[in-house]
Enzyme design. Structure first.
Site, PDB file in Angstrom:
ATOM      1  N   ASP A   1      67.341 -37.239  64.285  1.00 29.25           N
ATOM      2  CA  ASP A   1      66.863 -36.388  63.188  1.00 29.25           C
ATOM      3  C   ASP A   1      65.521 -36.864  62.633  1.00 29.25           C
ATOM      4  OD1 ASP A   1      69.780 -37.404  61.197  1.00 29.25           O
ATOM      5  OD2 ASP A   1      68.308 -38.604  62.300  1.00 29.25           O
TER       6      ASP A   1
ATOM      7  N   ASP B   1      68.260 -43.707  63.023  1.00 32.06           N
ATOM      8  CA  ASP B   1      68.533 -42.386  62.455  1.00 32.06           C
ATOM      9  C   ASP B   1      67.610 -42.221  61.240  1.00 32.06           C
ATOM     10  OD1 ASP B   1      71.047 -40.199  62.189  1.00 32.06           O
ATOM     11  OD2 ASP B   1      69.956 -40.628  60.338  1.00 32.06           O
TER      12      ASP B   1
ATOM     13  N   HIS C   1      68.048 -41.059  58.406  1.00 30.77           N
ATOM     14  CA  HIS C   1      68.671 -41.281  57.096  1.00 30.77           C
ATOM     15  C   HIS C   1      69.145 -42.737  56.994  1.00 30.77           C
ATOM     16  CE1 HIS C   1      69.186 -36.932  58.095  1.00 30.77           C
ATOM     17  NE2 HIS C   1      68.600 -36.838  56.902  1.00 30.77           N
TER      18      HIS C   1
ATOM     19  N   HIS D   1      77.043 -43.316  57.589  1.00 29.34           N
ATOM     20  CA  HIS D   1      77.101 -43.168  56.131  1.00 29.34           C
ATOM     21  C   HIS D   1      78.472 -43.507  55.550  1.00 29.34           C
ATOM     22  CE1 HIS D   1      73.155 -41.452  56.021  1.00 29.34           C
ATOM     23  NE2 HIS D   1      73.489 -40.346  56.637  1.00 29.34           N
TER      24      HIS D   1
HETATM   25  C1  LIG Z   1      74.513 -31.238  49.842  1.00 25.87           C
HETATM   26  C2  LIG Z   1      73.859 -32.223  48.957  1.00 25.87           C
HETATM   27  N1  LIG Z   1      73.917 -32.151  47.618  1.00 25.87           N
HETATM   28  N2  LIG Z   1      73.219 -33.184  47.159  1.00 25.87           N
HETATM   29  C3  LIG Z   1      73.038 -33.463  45.721  1.00 25.87           C
HETATM   30  C4  LIG Z   1      72.718 -33.895  48.204  1.00 25.87           C
HETATM   31  C5  LIG Z   1      71.892 -35.121  48.139  1.00 25.87           C
HETATM   32  C6  LIG Z   1      73.106 -33.294  49.365  1.00 25.87           C
HETATM   33  N3  LIG Z   1      72.758 -33.696  50.634  1.00 25.87           N
HETATM   34  N4  LIG Z   1      73.594 -33.747  51.557  1.00 25.87           N
HETATM   35  C7  LIG Z   1      73.247 -34.254  52.800  1.00 25.87           C
HETATM   36  C8  LIG Z   1      71.920 -34.322  53.228  1.00 25.87           C
HETATM   37  C9  LIG Z   1      71.643 -34.869  54.480  1.00 25.87           C
HETATM   38  C10 LIG Z   1      72.666 -35.349  55.285  1.00 25.87           C
HETATM   39  C11 LIG Z   1      72.306 -35.963  56.596  1.00 25.87           C
HETATM   40  C12 LIG Z   1      73.164 -36.660  57.324  1.00 25.87           C
HETATM   41  C13 LIG Z   1      72.695 -37.348  58.552  1.00 25.87           C
HETATM   42  O1  LIG Z   1      72.150 -36.791  59.459  1.00 25.87           O
HETATM   43  N5  LIG Z   1      72.874 -38.649  58.601  1.00 25.87           N
HETATM   44  O2  LIG Z   1      72.423 -39.382  59.634  1.00 25.87           O
HETATM   45  C14 LIG Z   1      73.985 -35.265  54.853  1.00 25.87           C
HETATM   46  C15 LIG Z   1      74.273 -34.706  53.618  1.00 25.87           C
HETATM   47 ZN   LIG Z   2      70.675 -38.667  59.994  1.00 27.66          ZN
END
Ligand SMILES: Cc1nn(C)c(C)c1/N=N/c1ccc(/C=C/C(=O)NO)cc1
Ligand SMILES: [Zn+2]
Length: 369
Positions: free
Chosen positions: A268, A180, A182, A143
């Protein structure tokens, strides 16, 4: 045929702190302190299962080095690098840039070792020391974008390694497959205009980052057509993923003819993960790995380097990771006790709405030349 394996205990010392899953603890908001979802446990437990199952004896151990500042600056801004270095000197560390990606004191050196670990594995594969390999690194990377970390990622580990392969190792055409769950937005962003790096992301539709990974994201300029996104509906299981491998990933790789295949490998997408809603089983990951090996054998001497990304269920992720690495090594499968539980779930086979989505993306593969 040798399979490389890279892990280092220091990856377990990347400190994401006492969090509340995703958000910082906030008693007034009812957010009780707990471990951050991205913690050391799943990685340590994959490593320990590799050791306890005996697979470790079939693997060539590859030792990580730190990525240099120059190597990191090939994809990141100096501002991002210097901010991570500065916050890494703070007594309690800092954040990679989005407020959800904390790291402790010394976090810079660990993140540089993760990126350098992927570089080292790519060097081992390109040099022929090993045919393929898995870099079990932490923090993850797919990311992270040029000017910021994001989604638990500090540096774009795989992108840094791909840039090194292009610029230093003389590899011309690189394909990145991201399974992954995401969207691999970071890796995609670094090569969005580059026709010599094909990025393919299989992910749960609009899961994370928000509004990222639509099938309309196809690259720009000379790179148009060399970014492929397969935004699979929630609830997609082994059947849907394997259909995507057979209808999108394999045909795209066969048209692109990479000299090297890189994989952003997160678990995941498994049926037991807290951060997404897919149904993949260890058998699904095993078969995806097998499909990639068949294509790699046909196109690029079997050269595949995998870099660990997400995967948050400490009990099931180890069996998914083991399935991938034993397949890379051609080792006999170690039984996954959860398989009867997850493979029997309704929806594991290809569903009409999943087939329709994959067929829509498959129609785009023809633009790869
Ligand atoms: C908190 C928050 N607040 N908001 C508005 C949002 C959209 C939030 N999500 N955060 C996230 C949600 C999922 C991941 C996964 C990472 C991974 O496993 N990558 O491969 C990381 C951060
Ligand atoms: Zn992920």
């Amino acid at each position: 045929m040798a399979t490389g394996y890279l892990y280092h205990e220091i990856f377990g010392w990347h400190d994401t702190g006492s969090n509340a899953g995703l958000f910082g603890a906030d008693p007034a908001a009812g957010l009780q302190p707990y471990m951050h979802l991205e913690n050391a446990e799943t990685k340590r437990r994959i490593h320990e299962l590799i050791v306890v199952s005996g697979l470790i004896d079939r693997l060539e151990r590859v030792r990580p080095r730190h990525a240099s500042e120059e190597e990191i600056l090939k994809v990141h801004t100096r501002d991002h690098l210097e901010r991570i270095q500065a916050e890494s000197r703070w007594p309690k560390g800092g954040d990679a840039g989005d407020g959800f990606s904390p790291f402790g004191k010394g976090g810079y050196e660990i993140a540089a070792l993760a990126a350098g670990g992927v570089i080292t594995m790519v060097e081992a594969v390109v040099s022929g020391d090993v045919t393929n390999g898995y870099a079990l690194v932490r923090p993850p990377g797919h990311h992270a974008v040029a000017g910021s970390g994001m989604g638990f990622c500090v540096f774009g580990n795989l992108a840094i390694a791909a840039r090194h392969a292009r610029d230093v190792l003389g590899v011309r055409r690189i394909a990145v497959v991201d399974w992954d769950v995401h969207h691999g937005n970071g890796t995609q962003s670094f090569f969005y205009g580059d026709p010599d790096v094909l990025t393919i992301s299989l992910h749960q539709d609009n899961c994370f980052p928000p509004d990222s990974g639509a099938l309309t994201e196809r690259g720009d300029g000379a790179g148009f057509g060399y970014a492929l996104n397969v935004p699979l509906p929630p609830g997609t299981g082994d059947g849907g993923y394997l259909y995507a491998m057979d209808r999108v990933v394999a045909p795209a790789l066969q048209r692109f003819r990479p000299d090297l295949i890189l994989v952003a490998s997160g678990f995941d997408g498994s049926a037991m993960d807290p951060l997404a809603r897919q149904l993949l089983t260890s058998e699904g990951y095993r078969t995806m790995t097998r499909r990639l090996m068949e294509v790699a054998e046909d196109l690029c001497g079997g050269r595949i380097a995998m870099s660990h990304e997400g995967g948050y269920n400490p009990v099931y992720v180890p069996f998914c990771g083991l399935a991938v690495i034993e397949t890379l090594a051609g080792a006999e499968p170690f039984a996954d006790p959860f398989l009867p539980v997850v493979s029997g779930m309704a929806g594991q086979d290809l569903q009409p709405h999943q087939k329709a989505l994959v067929d829509e993306v498959a129609a785009l593969v023809g633009d790869i030349s």
